[in-house]
Enzyme design. Structure first.
Site, mmCIF file in Angstrom:
data_model
loop_
_atom_site.group_PDB
_atom_site.id
_atom_site.type_symbol
_atom_site.label_atom_id
_atom_site.label_comp_id
_atom_site.label_asym_id
_atom_site.label_seq_id
_atom_site.Cartn_x
_atom_site.Cartn_y
_atom_site.Cartn_z
ATOM 1 N N LYS A 13 57.802 60.025 -78.124
ATOM 2 C CA LYS A 13 58.787 59.229 -78.874
ATOM 3 C C LYS A 13 58.199 57.939 -79.442
ATOM 4 C CE LYS A 13 60.976 57.690 -74.587
ATOM 5 N NZ LYS A 13 59.874 56.833 -74.187
ATOM 6 N N ARG A 88 68.374 53.554 -71.451
ATOM 7 C CA ARG A 88 67.717 54.379 -70.449
ATOM 8 C C ARG A 88 68.645 54.758 -69.308
ATOM 9 N NH1 ARG A 88 62.182 53.547 -71.563
ATOM 10 N NH2 ARG A 88 60.845 54.670 -70.140
ATOM 11 N N ARG A 127 46.748 60.530 -71.488
ATOM 12 C CA ARG A 127 46.946 59.164 -71.931
ATOM 13 C C ARG A 127 46.395 58.171 -70.898
ATOM 14 N NH1 ARG A 127 52.929 57.325 -73.465
ATOM 15 N NH2 ARG A 127 53.087 56.696 -71.292
ATOM 16 N N ARG A 133 46.954 52.926 -69.142
ATOM 17 C CA ARG A 133 48.219 52.271 -68.772
ATOM 18 C C ARG A 133 48.398 52.383 -67.264
ATOM 19 N NH1 ARG A 133 53.481 53.731 -72.299
ATOM 20 N NH2 ARG A 133 54.442 53.784 -70.238
ATOM 21 N N ARG A 144 58.601 58.271 -62.799
ATOM 22 C CA ARG A 144 59.202 58.042 -64.124
ATOM 23 C C ARG A 144 59.940 59.281 -64.607
ATOM 24 N NH1 ARG A 144 53.983 56.616 -66.827
ATOM 25 N NH2 ARG A 144 55.066 56.741 -68.809
HETATM 26 P P1 ADP Z 1 57.708 55.931 -71.093
HETATM 27 O O1 ADP Z 1 58.951 56.349 -71.807
HETATM 28 O O2 ADP Z 1 56.510 56.738 -71.500
HETATM 29 O O3 ADP Z 1 57.862 55.883 -69.592
HETATM 30 P P2 ADP Z 1 58.026 53.126 -71.957
HETATM 31 O O4 ADP Z 1 56.972 52.293 -72.607
HETATM 32 O O5 ADP Z 1 59.255 53.415 -72.737
HETATM 33 O O6 ADP Z 1 57.280 54.448 -71.518
HETATM 34 O O7 ADP Z 1 58.476 52.437 -70.581
HETATM 35 C C1 ADP Z 1 57.557 52.016 -69.587
HETATM 36 C C2 ADP Z 1 58.279 51.324 -68.433
HETATM 37 O O8 ADP Z 1 58.921 50.123 -68.931
HETATM 38 C C3 ADP Z 1 59.414 52.113 -67.766
HETATM 39 O O9 ADP Z 1 58.936 52.991 -66.760
HETATM 40 C C4 ADP Z 1 60.294 50.975 -67.204
HETATM 41 O O10 ADP Z 1 59.747 50.457 -65.990
HETATM 42 C C5 ADP Z 1 60.179 49.914 -68.277
HETATM 43 N N1 ADP Z 1 61.259 50.020 -69.274
HETATM 44 C C6 ADP Z 1 61.119 50.324 -70.610
HETATM 45 N N2 ADP Z 1 62.307 50.347 -71.227
HETATM 46 C C7 ADP Z 1 63.240 50.054 -70.288
HETATM 47 C C8 ADP Z 1 64.650 49.946 -70.272
HETATM 48 N N3 ADP Z 1 65.362 50.176 -71.391
HETATM 49 N N4 ADP Z 1 65.262 49.630 -69.123
HETATM 50 C C9 ADP Z 1 64.580 49.412 -67.991
HETATM 51 N N5 ADP Z 1 63.244 49.519 -67.903
HETATM 52 C C10 ADP Z 1 62.577 49.832 -69.041
#
Ligand code: ADP
Length: 189
Positions: A13, A88, A127, A133, A144
């Site tokens: 995404k 989320r 990745r 990361r 996750r």
């Molecule tokens: P991915 O979808 O690949 O896990 P993201 O970059 O979207 O990667 O998110 C990485 C981390 O950032 C999540 O595991 C969470 O800890 C935090 N995070 C991102 N967006 C949110 C959100 N909307 N609410 C709470 N935590 C978030």
């Protein structure tokens, strides 16, 4: 145009949202990128978020909503935006709808990228090697994916119920998936 891109970690995404931003000329708002920026800058917010992110859990709704509110009020978001990584959970979904109503920018469409779990795990392992990361290690990836199933999948159901959800097959070459997303937006946006 206001778009939400939903999908599990590793569904692509973020990459697809970045391309949509370039071609549609709207802002790309990734809450994960915003949080990683705070962590890198060692702000008080970043210091709070770091451990939670490394454990693969969700940062508090309050923190993320505050960050999002500030981001959508920036000038580049006035013509629209793609939300990547938000909402989320169901509470974030409710908060988003209230925020968008308040600023007069209702959502046009939510796109759900489907990728089978074994492929997600393989992509995230790749990745981890390429980008380093800290949350791409096997244990955090499992967590996750679990959080996604438990908390984020119901968000897709919500958008389905209000007839705003379009499901896109996220398997295949990047360009093909992108073309599917564009078609979905044209037909439903
Ligand atoms: P991915 O979808 O690949 O896990 P993201 O970059 O979207 O990667 O998110 C990485 C981390 O950032 C999540 O595991 C969470 O800890 C935090 N995070 C991102 N967006 C949110 C959100 N909307 N609410 C709470 N935590 C978030």
């Amino acid at each position: 145009m206001r778009i939400v891109v939903l999908g599990a970690p590793g569904s692509g995404k973020g990459t697809q949202a970045a391309r949509l931003k370039n071609e549609l000329g709207i802002a790309h708002i990734s809450t994960g990128d915003l949080l990683r920026g705070q962590v890198a800058a060692r702000t008080p917010l970043g210091l709070k978020a770091r451990e939670v992110m490394e454990a693969g859990r969700l940062v508090s709704d309050e923190i993320v909503l505050g960050m999002l509110e500030e981001r959508v009020s920036q000038p580049d978001a006035s013509k629209g935006f793609i939300l990547d990584g938000y909402p989320r959970n169901v509470a974030q979904c409710v908060a988003l709808e209230a925020l968008l109503a308040r600023i007069g920018q209702p959502l046009d469409v939510a796109i759900l990228l489907h990728v089978p779990e074994e492929m997600l795990v393989a992509r995230l392992a790749g990745r981890a090697a390429a980008e380093g990361r800290t949350d791409d290690n096997p244990e955090t990836v499992r967590q996750r994916l679990h959080v996604y199933e438990q908390q984020t999948a119901p968000v897709a159901e919500h958008f389905r119920e209000i007839d705003a959800l379009v499901e896109v097959d996220g398997v295949g070459p990047f360009d093909e998936v992108y073309a599917r997303i564009l078609r979905a937006i044209e037909h439903n946006g």
